[in-house]
Design a protein around this motif. Structure first.
Motif, PDB file in Angstrom:
ATOM      1  N   ALA A 139     -18.217  -3.007  -3.211  1.00 43.50           N
ATOM      2  CA  ALA A 139     -17.028  -3.317  -4.007  1.00 43.50           C
ATOM      3  C   ALA A 139     -16.992  -2.472  -5.272  1.00 43.50           C
ATOM      4  CB  ALA A 139     -17.013  -4.793  -4.368  1.00 43.50           C
ATOM      5  N   VAL A 140     -15.818  -1.956  -5.554  1.00 44.54           N
ATOM      6  CA  VAL A 140     -15.618  -1.214  -6.795  1.00 44.54           C
ATOM      7  C   VAL A 140     -15.399  -2.209  -7.927  1.00 44.54           C
ATOM      8  CG1 VAL A 140     -14.012   0.299  -8.019  1.00 44.54           C
ATOM      9  CG2 VAL A 140     -14.676   0.819  -5.663  1.00 44.54           C
ATOM     10  N   ASP A 141     -16.104  -1.982  -9.009  1.00 45.36           N
ATOM     11  CA  ASP A 141     -15.905  -2.844 -10.163  1.00 45.36           C
ATOM     12  C   ASP A 141     -14.918  -2.178 -11.120  1.00 45.36           C
ATOM     13  OD1 ASP A 141     -16.322  -4.993 -11.859  1.00 45.36           O
ATOM     14  OD2 ASP A 141     -17.878  -3.889 -12.979  1.00 45.36           O
ATOM     15  N   PHE A 341       1.673  -7.379   2.828  1.00 50.16           N
ATOM     16  CA  PHE A 341       2.024  -5.983   2.561  1.00 50.16           C
ATOM     17  C   PHE A 341       1.593  -5.539   1.158  1.00 50.16           C
ATOM     18  CE2 PHE A 341       5.697  -6.742   5.697  1.00 50.16           C
ATOM     19  CZ  PHE A 341       4.975  -6.255   6.758  1.00 50.16           C
ATOM     20  N   HIS A 342       0.636  -6.219   0.567  1.00 46.29           N
ATOM     21  CA  HIS A 342       0.180  -5.925  -0.804  1.00 46.29           C
ATOM     22  C   HIS A 342       1.315  -6.104  -1.805  1.00 46.29           C
ATOM     23  CE1 HIS A 342      -3.469  -3.129   0.308  1.00 46.29           C
ATOM     24  NE2 HIS A 342      -3.408  -4.209   1.050  1.00 46.29           N
ATOM     25  N   GLY A 343       2.378  -6.735  -1.425  1.00 45.32           N
ATOM     26  CA  GLY A 343       3.548  -6.870  -2.291  1.00 45.32           C
ATOM     27  C   GLY A 343       4.775  -6.851  -1.420  1.00 45.32           C
ATOM     28  N   ALA A 373      -1.819   3.003  -0.902  1.00 44.60           N
ATOM     29  CA  ALA A 373      -1.991   1.873   0.014  1.00 44.60           C
ATOM     30  C   ALA A 373      -0.642   1.203   0.215  1.00 44.60           C
ATOM     31  CB  ALA A 373      -3.020   0.901  -0.551  1.00 44.60           C
ATOM     32  N   ALA A 374      -0.684   0.041   0.853  1.00 44.29           N
ATOM     33  CA  ALA A 374       0.559  -0.647   1.216  1.00 44.29           C
ATOM     34  C   ALA A 374       1.446  -0.931  -0.002  1.00 44.29           C
ATOM     35  CB  ALA A 374       0.242  -1.935   1.959  1.00 44.29           C
ATOM     36  N   GLY A 375       0.830  -1.028  -1.175  1.00 46.25           N
ATOM     37  CA  GLY A 375       1.612  -1.279  -2.389  1.00 46.25           C
ATOM     38  C   GLY A 375       2.332  -0.035  -2.884  1.00 46.25           C
ATOM     39  N   GLY A 380       3.908  -1.670   3.573  1.00 42.48           N
ATOM     40  CA  GLY A 380       2.840  -2.120   4.463  1.00 42.48           C
ATOM     41  C   GLY A 380       3.091  -1.867   5.932  1.00 42.48           C
ATOM     42  N   GLY A 381       2.103  -2.225   6.700  1.00 48.69           N
ATOM     43  CA  GLY A 381       2.141  -2.003   8.141  1.00 48.69           C
ATOM     44  C   GLY A 381       0.991  -1.090   8.512  1.00 48.69           C
ATOM     45  N   VAL A 382       0.515  -1.242   9.726  1.00 48.69           N
ATOM     46  CA  VAL A 382      -0.611  -0.418  10.155  1.00 48.69           C
ATOM     47  C   VAL A 382      -0.055   0.940  10.557  1.00 48.69           C
ATOM     48  CG1 VAL A 382      -2.568  -0.247  11.721  1.00 48.69           C
ATOM     49  CG2 VAL A 382      -1.823  -2.476  10.905  1.00 48.69           C
ATOM     50  N   MET A 383       0.296   1.748   9.573  1.00 49.46           N
ATOM     51  CA  MET A 383       0.882   3.049   9.883  1.00 49.46           C
ATOM     52  C   MET A 383       0.236   4.178   9.097  1.00 49.46           C
ATOM     53  SD  MET A 383       4.658   2.681   8.203  1.00 49.46           S
ATOM     54  CE  MET A 383       4.974   1.888   6.639  1.00 49.46           C
TER      55      MET A 383
HETATM   56  C1  LIG Z   1      -2.112 -11.746   8.538  1.00 51.57           C
HETATM   57  C2  LIG Z   1      -1.552 -10.360   8.558  1.00 51.57           C
HETATM   58  C3  LIG Z   1      -0.785  -9.927   9.647  1.00 51.57           C
HETATM   59  C4  LIG Z   1      -0.264  -8.636   9.675  1.00 51.57           C
HETATM   60  N1  LIG Z   1       0.424  -8.249  10.783  1.00 51.57           N
HETATM   61  C5  LIG Z   1       0.784  -6.940  10.891  1.00 51.57           C
HETATM   62  C6  LIG Z   1       1.327  -6.448  12.096  1.00 51.57           C
HETATM   63  O1  LIG Z   1       1.464  -7.184  13.071  1.00 51.57           O
HETATM   64  N2  LIG Z   1       1.684  -5.143  12.162  1.00 51.57           N
HETATM   65  C7  LIG Z   1       1.531  -4.300  11.101  1.00 51.57           C
HETATM   66  O2  LIG Z   1       1.846  -3.113  11.223  1.00 51.57           O
HETATM   67  N3  LIG Z   1       1.029  -4.747   9.938  1.00 51.57           N
HETATM   68  C8  LIG Z   1       0.637  -6.030   9.807  1.00 51.57           C
HETATM   69  N4  LIG Z   1       0.087  -6.478   8.640  1.00 51.57           N
HETATM   70  C9  LIG Z   1       0.092  -5.590   7.476  1.00 51.57           C
HETATM   71  C10 LIG Z   1      -0.993  -4.540   7.536  1.00 51.57           C
HETATM   72  O3  LIG Z   1      -2.189  -5.115   7.975  1.00 51.57           O
HETATM   73  C11 LIG Z   1      -1.209  -3.933   6.142  1.00 51.57           C
HETATM   74  O4  LIG Z   1       0.023  -3.542   5.586  1.00 51.57           O
HETATM   75  C12 LIG Z   1      -2.124  -2.730   6.218  1.00 51.57           C
HETATM   76  O5  LIG Z   1      -3.396  -3.101   6.701  1.00 51.57           O
HETATM   77  C13 LIG Z   1      -2.280  -2.099   4.842  1.00 51.57           C
HETATM   78  O6  LIG Z   1      -3.249  -1.063   4.913  1.00 51.57           O
HETATM   79  P1  LIG Z   1      -3.911  -0.528   3.593  1.00 51.57           P
HETATM   80  O7  LIG Z   1      -4.944   0.442   3.971  1.00 51.57           O
HETATM   81  O8  LIG Z   1      -2.828  -0.102   2.670  1.00 51.57           O
HETATM   82  O9  LIG Z   1      -4.579  -1.795   2.899  1.00 51.57           O
HETATM   83  P2  LIG Z   1      -5.704  -2.779   3.450  1.00 51.57           P
HETATM   84  O10 LIG Z   1      -5.869  -2.656   4.910  1.00 51.57           O
HETATM   85  O11 LIG Z   1      -5.410  -4.131   2.893  1.00 51.57           O
HETATM   86  O12 LIG Z   1      -7.004  -2.187   2.768  1.00 51.57           O
HETATM   87  C14 LIG Z   1      -7.308  -2.394   1.410  1.00 51.57           C
HETATM   88  C15 LIG Z   1      -8.797  -2.395   1.310  1.00 51.57           C
HETATM   89  O13 LIG Z   1      -9.225  -2.413  -0.014  1.00 51.57           O
HETATM   90  C16 LIG Z   1     -10.409  -3.174  -0.072  1.00 51.57           C
HETATM   91  N5  LIG Z   1     -10.710  -3.601  -1.437  1.00 51.57           N
HETATM   92  C17 LIG Z   1     -10.111  -4.553  -2.175  1.00 51.57           C
HETATM   93  N6  LIG Z   1     -10.738  -4.666  -3.345  1.00 51.57           N
HETATM   94  C18 LIG Z   1     -11.750  -3.762  -3.354  1.00 51.57           C
HETATM   95  C19 LIG Z   1     -12.758  -3.432  -4.291  1.00 51.57           C
HETATM   96  N7  LIG Z   1     -12.850  -4.016  -5.464  1.00 51.57           N
HETATM   97  N8  LIG Z   1     -13.629  -2.478  -3.960  1.00 51.57           N
HETATM   98  C20 LIG Z   1     -13.554  -1.835  -2.761  1.00 51.57           C
HETATM   99  N9  LIG Z   1     -12.623  -2.125  -1.843  1.00 51.57           N
HETATM  100  C21 LIG Z   1     -11.745  -3.089  -2.135  1.00 51.57           C
HETATM  101  C22 LIG Z   1     -10.100  -4.333   0.821  1.00 51.57           C
HETATM  102  O14 LIG Z   1     -11.287  -4.981   1.234  1.00 51.57           O
HETATM  103  C23 LIG Z   1      -9.398  -3.621   1.971  1.00 51.57           C
HETATM  104  O15 LIG Z   1     -10.309  -3.212   2.961  1.00 51.57           O
HETATM  105  C24 LIG Z   1      -0.464  -7.760   8.578  1.00 51.57           C
HETATM  106  C25 LIG Z   1      -1.245  -8.184   7.505  1.00 51.57           C
HETATM  107  C26 LIG Z   1      -1.793  -9.458   7.489  1.00 51.57           C
HETATM  108  C27 LIG Z   1      -2.637  -9.886   6.322  1.00 51.57           C
END
Ligand SMILES: Cc1cc2nc3c(=O)[nH]c(=O)nc-3n(C[C@H](O)[C@H](O)[C@H](O)COP(=O)(O)OP(=O)(O)OC[C@H]3O[C@@H](n4cnc5c(N)ncnc54)[C@H](O)[C@@H]3O)c2cc1C
Lengths: 399, 408
Positions: A139-141, A341-343, A373-375, A380-383
């Motif tokens: 974890a990043v502090d 979606f982080h927001g 990131a998603a914010g 958001g979305g797994v893209m």
């Molecule tokens: C319940 C749920 C259902 C969803 N369903 C869908 C779906 O069906 N289809 C779809 O496309 N999207 C879906 N989403 C949205 C999608 O999962 C997210 O938008 C996507 O994963 C965002 O990717 P990201 O890399 O931006 O952020 P994230 O995947 O959230 O990654 C952020 C990372 O930062 C890490 N982090 C946080 N704090 C710290 C710290 N202090 N130090 C180090 N690391 C840290 C977290 O642990 C995390 O691993 C869903 C989300 C949720 C929660």
């Protein structure tokens, strides 16, 4: 919808230009946007303008008559928001959910082999193959700032890593209010991030099954078990589910999007068994009285009782369940507020305003510190879109 | 007066396979294709994705009964096949399966299929086209019996990473020790079958050969055994995508058999089709096409079938020019598409497909020397909104997709 989604898609792939800036880059971006808008017919332009301001209910009522169809489609407009289908702005959210493309098929939803984690696992292994070192459970502090520049990160375990570029992929609140001391940012920026809406509204119930639920409407095992099952009989049903949430409660009759990942990928459960993934709205992050074990049990029970109305055998086949509230999402996934979606994907938090006005190009007021990131745009979305665009911008600055 | 509905007479109809009672129930879109005089299921769904992914992730059950099959027995059975094919049949062990093409005396392919040594003096040969006349011509003076088994022997192909698990549940004897390109006798639902570890998908897979009379009970048994493992009745269109990924070609699509060629240039040799590994020039004695193949081996071939990966960014650019995202075919496209090096055409694609597992647009192409070396940059024609364009592409070695579990 396909046309509209295709029309919006080029914008998603564009680094948002800042309309208030006169910089060359922003002007070029605005020009591109202008050219793009120009390429659309007047008709299309109105439609897009309407789409981003309308409620999903209004949009759908222009096109469809059947309640269950409108209810199900409308539900796509509230996913990850703290709004109801009659709230303005939800039409865009609906569109956001129809932007996917899999193997050439537009509006498609994909399933990743071995679950959604398979996507990040694939990215990680590809990165490792290129010599990238990845640390997990680290974890990043704080972001280390030296001479007004991001110079590395300090981990919670005390390790310090120095770097010329730091990119955060955590949510905006963590990235800007927690990792970096606020003195390094302009007040306005801090204010905008503070006001960024990240209130989680979705719950998730994962259920382990010894067999498939039998649905009244289509008895027996069938193609429905391989598709998405939506509990959203009408717009009114979904709006009422929101009514409960508006006043701080979880929905007594929630909207649900159910899939059986094990029907798509047999490796997700032992032979003959299944997993059922229920995406549920609404479950407020800050539920009235707080989330305790009793509240979570009650929420889980409400979900099962709702499913039971449509698939009476559900309780007989349940062998285990996991109830996840937005607070659990915050705790497990590290997302402040537990918003999926982080927001929320609301008009005032999109495009050149995501995460904050003037800072939507993946740069931040702290030089050397990037945000992808998603914010960030496009949400958001797994893209992986935000991360990819951020990386591209970082490379531009690097040269 | 003659009967008005004479078209219903079996003589006017395409044959049905022994599995028809089951497959016709499941073929929802009525998507039937012609294969070897039979109707065969193209796809059981409107789209191909479920069946395609069954091949790659679970197990696809494919009715391959239309394959032409011969039993060749007798004292000279091995001698006949040794003479017919470029492979060293005398070295073949009982229970072994060879994939091979066979040629005319100009060393040009007539057909391709598998040879299975069932016993010391008994073989099974599969083919895409009837070969009885060719077999009989080559058997002159030999003590062999050639029997066509096509209608008597039903066949199912079970392809995919879960196929072994399912067969272990369905068969009396486990198939764990059955190696790649080997065959063993077994029983399913008490019925005698032979199981070969072969297929047309490039994945872990087996082909199950049975008496046509036992077809339905074996189909039912396999489907029941595979239920929890995602077994999926699959048509030949999804298999067509998989076989391109596996770098496997098809008669009349990727090559013209010498017996069908209008002009000499339409013919292909095993070397040109990438089958050099099946031509055992060190084997004893004469075989059909030997002299021509020796010459080609010495002098080199002017054409070669290789893989082509169409560059995604290039395709995106061509489509972006008309304001569209790239369009990829939803099925394997059987049709000739020109391949260029600069302004010059140096070859053509014979089958192209989107590969869902690789997320790449790929093609089997035939290119001239020296453009067939892996890594060579060429261009392929794409039709973008009715206009002919060229999209950059790279020559790659075949197969495109080769999972580690295929031979394990
Ligand atoms: C319940 C749920 C259902 C969803 N369903 C869908 C779906 O069906 N289809 C779809 O496309 N999207 C879906 N989403 C949205 C999608 O999962 C997210 O938008 C996507 O994963 C965002 O990717 P990201 O890399 O931006 O952020 P994230 O995947 O959230 O990654 C952020 C990372 O930062 C890490 N982090 C946080 N704090 C710290 C710290 N202090 N130090 C180090 N690391 C840290 C977290 O642990 C995390 O691993 C869903 C989300 C949720 C929660």
């Amino acid at each position: 919808m396909a046309r509209a989604a295709k029309a919006i898609k080029p914008i998603i792939g564009l680094v948002p230009p800042d309309p208030s800036s006169l910089s060359w880059r922003d002007m070029k971006g605005l020009l591109k946007l202008g050219q793009y808008a120009h390429s659309l017919s007047e008709h299309e332009l109105y439609r897009i303008a309407k789409l981003v301001t309308q409620s999903s209910a209004d949009l759908l009522e222009e096109w469809f008559e059947l309640d269950p169809l409108k209810g199900t489609k409308a539900a796509s407009g509230i996913i990850g928001t703290y709004l109801g289908p009659r709230s303005p702005g939800t039409a865009y959210v609906l569109l956001h959910h129809y932007m996917g493309e899999i193997d050439g098929a537009f509006r498609a939803w994909g399933f990743a082999k071995n679950g959604t984690g398979g996507v990040t696992a694939a990215i990680a292994s590809s990165a490792r193959a290129l010599g990238v070192e990845i640390r997990t459970n680290a974890a990043v502090d704080k972001v280390i700032v030296r001479g007004g520049r991001a110079a590395g990160v300090a981990l919670a375990n005390g390790d310090e890593l120095s770097a010329t570029v730091v990119m955060s992929a955590a949510d905006p609140k963590r990235s800007f209010l927690q990792f970096v001391d606020q003195q390094h940012f302009p007040d306005e920026f801090v204010q905008a991030i503070r006001n960024f809406r990240v209130r989680g509204s979705s719950g998730k119930i994962n259920i382990a099954l010894s067999g498939l639920p039998d649905f009244n409407c289509l008895p027996g095992e069938g193609p429905l078990h391989r598709g998405a099952i939506s509990i959203s009989p009408s717009i009114e049903y979904v709006e009422r589910a929101y009514d409960d949430a508006k006043y701080g409660n979880f929905s007594r009759q929630p909207y649900m999007d159910i899939i059986f990942p094990s029907m798509i990928d047999r490796d997700m459960a032992p032979p003959g068994h299944h997993v059922m993934s229920c995406f549920v709205q609404y479950a407020p992050y800050d539920v009235a009285g707080g989330w305790d074990d009793a509240k979570k049990d009650a929420f889980g029970e409400t979900v099962i009782a709702t499913i039971e109305k449509y698939a009476p055998n559900i309780r007989k086949v349940i062998v285990g369940k996991q109830v996840i509230t937005p607070q659990d999402i915050e705790r497990i996934a590290g997302i402040t507020g537990g918003n999926i979606f982080h927001g929320e994907l609301l008009l005032h938090q999109l495009f050149f305003m995501r995460p904050a006005p003037q800072w939507a190009d993946f740069r931040t007021p702290l030089s050397g510190y990037y945000f992808g990131a998603a914010g960030a745009h496009p949400g958001g979305g797994v893209m992986g879109a935000a991360g990819k665009m951020a990386a591209t911008e970082i490379l531009k600055d690097w040269q | 007066m003659p009967e008005l509905s004479a078209v219903h007479h079996p003589l006017y109809q395409l044959r049905r396979t022994p599995f028809h009672a089951r497959t016709s129930q499941l073929c929802l879109p009525h998507n039937w294709r012609r294969w070897g005089g039979c109707i065969a299921v193209g796809s059981y769904d409107l789209g191909l994705d479920r069946e395609y992914w069954a091949i790659r992730n679970h197990a696809a059950l494919i009715d391959i009964s239309p394959l032409i099959k011969y039993e060749i027995t007798g004292r000279d059975a091995a001698r006949l096949l040794h003479r017919l094919t470029p492979r060293d049949i005398h070295r073949m062990q009982v229970g072994q399966v060879y994939y091979t093409g066979w040629c005319d005396d100009d060393g040009k392919l007539l057909d391709d299929g598998t040879v299975t040594r069932i016993g010391e003096q008994s073989f099974r040969l599969t083919a895409a086209e009837p070969q009885f006349r060719w077999l009989a011509l080559n058997a002159v003076g030999m003590q062999v019996q050639i029997t066509e088994l096509t209608e008597r022997l039903a066949a199912l192909s079970l392809q995919g990473p879960k196929s072994r698990t399912i067969l272990n549940l369905a068969c009396e004897q486990p198939v764990d020790s059955l190696k790649y390109f080997r065959m063993a006798f077994n029983r399913v639902a008490g019925k005698a079958v032979s199981v070969s570890r072969t297929g047309y998908t490039g994945d872990l897979g087996y082909e199950i050969w049975m008496d046509a009379e036992d077809a339905l009970v074996i189909w039912d048994t396999l489907l029941a055994a595979g239920h929890d493992y995602g077994i999926t009745p699959t048509g030949i269109l999804a298999m067509d995508m998989a076989r391109v990924e596996a770098g496997l070609f098809m008669l009349d699509v990727d090559y013209t058999p010498a017996s069908h060629a209008w002009i000499p240039g339409q013919r292909s040799s095993p070397y040109e089709m990438g089958l050099g590994w099946t031509v055992n020039l060190d084997k004893q004695g004469y075989f059909v096409g030997r002299r021509a193949l020796e010459r080609e081996h010495r002098e080199g071939s002017s054409w070669k079938m290789v893989g082509l990966e169409i560059d995604w960014e290039g395709l995106e650019r061509e489509y972006a020019a008309v304001g569209m995202p790239p369009q990829v075919p939803a099925t394997a496209v059987r049709g000739s598409i020109p391949v260029y090096a600069g302004p010059r055409q140096v070859g053509y694609a014979s089958t192209s497909t989107w590969s869902p597992v690789l997320k790449k647009y790929i093609a089997l192409v035939h290119v001239q020397q020296p453009f067939h070396a892996p890594g060579t940059k060429v261009e392929i024609e794409v039709t973008v909104e009715h206009h002919r364009r060229k999209s950059p592409a790279t020559v790659v070695a075949l197969p495109f997709y080769d999972p580690e579990w295929k031979k394990k």
